[in-house]
Design a protein around this motif. Structure first.
Motif, mmCIF file in Angstrom:
data_model
loop_
_atom_site.group_PDB
_atom_site.id
_atom_site.type_symbol
_atom_site.label_atom_id
_atom_site.label_comp_id
_atom_site.label_asym_id
_atom_site.label_seq_id
_atom_site.Cartn_x
_atom_site.Cartn_y
_atom_site.Cartn_z
ATOM 1 N N ARG A 50 6.135 2.896 -0.889
ATOM 2 C CA ARG A 50 5.484 3.673 0.119
ATOM 3 C C ARG A 50 4.936 2.780 1.046
ATOM 4 N N VAL A 51 4.321 1.806 0.978
ATOM 5 C CA VAL A 51 3.797 0.788 1.979
ATOM 6 C C VAL A 51 4.761 -0.012 2.650
ATOM 7 N N GLY A 52 6.113 -0.050 2.247
ATOM 8 C CA GLY A 52 7.105 -0.489 3.046
ATOM 9 C C GLY A 52 7.711 -2.201 2.555
ATOM 10 N N HIS A 53 7.513 -2.213 1.257
ATOM 11 C CA HIS A 53 7.974 -3.380 0.580
ATOM 12 C C HIS A 53 9.260 -3.253 -0.273
ATOM 13 N N SER A 54 10.106 -4.273 -0.337
ATOM 14 C CA SER A 54 11.510 -4.057 -0.999
ATOM 15 C C SER A 54 11.092 -4.384 -2.784
ATOM 16 N N VAL A 55 11.865 -3.468 -3.192
ATOM 17 C CA VAL A 55 11.683 -3.464 -4.758
ATOM 18 C C VAL A 55 12.874 -3.518 -5.449
ATOM 19 N N LYS A 56 13.287 -4.355 -6.217
ATOM 20 C CA LYS A 56 14.326 -4.479 -6.851
ATOM 21 C C LYS A 56 14.297 -4.394 -8.465
ATOM 22 N N THR A 57 14.608 -3.666 -9.236
ATOM 23 C CA THR A 57 14.726 -3.708 -10.620
ATOM 24 C C THR A 57 15.552 -4.642 -11.230
ATOM 25 N N VAL A 58 15.094 -5.618 -11.962
ATOM 26 C CA VAL A 58 15.794 -6.636 -12.589
ATOM 27 C C VAL A 58 16.362 -6.243 -14.040
ATOM 28 N N SER A 59 15.355 -5.985 -14.644
ATOM 29 C CA SER A 59 15.589 -5.037 -16.133
ATOM 30 C C SER A 59 14.486 -4.129 -16.336
ATOM 31 N N HIS A 60 15.031 -3.047 -17.251
ATOM 32 C CA HIS A 60 13.879 -2.094 -17.674
ATOM 33 C C HIS A 60 14.164 -1.661 -18.993
ATOM 34 N N SER A 61 13.102 -1.609 -20.014
ATOM 35 C CA SER A 61 13.350 -1.228 -21.122
ATOM 36 C C SER A 61 12.205 -0.360 -21.322
ATOM 37 N N SER A 62 12.006 0.207 -22.660
ATOM 38 C CA SER A 62 11.181 1.038 -23.138
ATOM 39 C C SER A 62 9.663 0.496 -22.948
ATOM 40 N N HIS A 63 9.670 -0.935 -22.892
ATOM 41 C CA HIS A 63 8.156 -1.327 -22.966
ATOM 42 C C HIS A 63 8.132 -2.337 -21.928
ATOM 43 N N ARG A 64 9.084 -2.800 -21.147
ATOM 44 C CA ARG A 64 8.703 -3.672 -20.102
ATOM 45 C C ARG A 64 9.721 -3.392 -18.742
ATOM 46 N N LEU A 65 9.045 -3.704 -17.616
ATOM 47 C CA LEU A 65 10.066 -3.575 -16.495
ATOM 48 C C LEU A 65 9.555 -4.870 -15.620
ATOM 49 N N ARG A 66 10.877 -5.481 -15.257
ATOM 50 C CA ARG A 66 10.802 -6.657 -14.609
ATOM 51 C C ARG A 66 11.396 -6.329 -13.156
ATOM 52 N N LEU A 67 10.346 -6.507 -12.048
ATOM 53 C CA LEU A 67 10.831 -6.341 -10.575
ATOM 54 C C LEU A 67 10.995 -7.720 -9.798
ATOM 55 N N ILE A 68 11.644 -7.624 -8.777
ATOM 56 C CA ILE A 68 11.725 -8.592 -7.655
ATOM 57 C C ILE A 68 11.109 -7.798 -6.553
ATOM 58 N N ILE A 69 9.808 -8.288 -6.030
ATOM 59 C CA ILE A 69 9.308 -7.764 -4.748
ATOM 60 C C ILE A 69 9.401 -8.543 -3.703
ATOM 61 N N THR A 70 9.951 -8.165 -2.431
ATOM 62 C CA THR A 70 9.738 -8.944 -1.068
ATOM 63 C C THR A 70 8.841 -8.328 -0.371
ATOM 64 N N LYS A 71 8.155 -9.090 0.470
ATOM 65 C CA LYS A 71 6.999 -8.699 1.161
ATOM 66 C C LYS A 71 7.560 -8.670 2.452
ATOM 67 N N LEU A 72 7.855 -7.154 3.119
ATOM 68 C CA LEU A 72 8.423 -7.275 4.375
ATOM 69 C C LEU A 72 7.520 -7.059 5.577
ATOM 70 N N SER A 73 6.176 -6.835 5.358
ATOM 71 C CA SER A 73 5.447 -6.828 6.517
ATOM 72 C C SER A 73 4.162 -7.393 6.290
#
Length: 73
Positions: A50-73
């Motif tokens: 919503r605020v304009g940054h890139s978000v990529k899901t690396v892995s997702h399970s029922s207990h953990r979420l791993r993301l790569i965030i890239t600051k774009l602004s």
């Protein structure tokens, strides 16, 4: 790339940690983020997009979420 494991924290603390990182990060900088709290796993990716940054899901399970965030602004 920096790493931030906030899997031991409950909402809203993970979001506050992400906001602190965004405040000090430079455009193009990346963060690997690990979340466990159900509210944070839902809300943080939505907030970042919503605020304009890139978000990529690396892995997702029922207990953990791993993301790569890239600051774009």
């Amino acid at each position: 790339m920096e790493q931030l494991d906030v899997s031991h924290l409950r909402c809203p603390q993970p979001l506050l940690e992400v906001k602190l990182w965004l405040k000090q990060a430079q455009c193009g900088q990346q963060l690997e983020l690990v979340l466990a709290d159900a509210g944070s796993r839902r809300d943080i990716p939505a907030y970042l997009e919503r605020v304009g940054h890139s978000v990529k899901t690396v892995s997702h399970s029922s207990h953990r979420l791993r993301l790569i965030i890239t600051k774009l602004s």
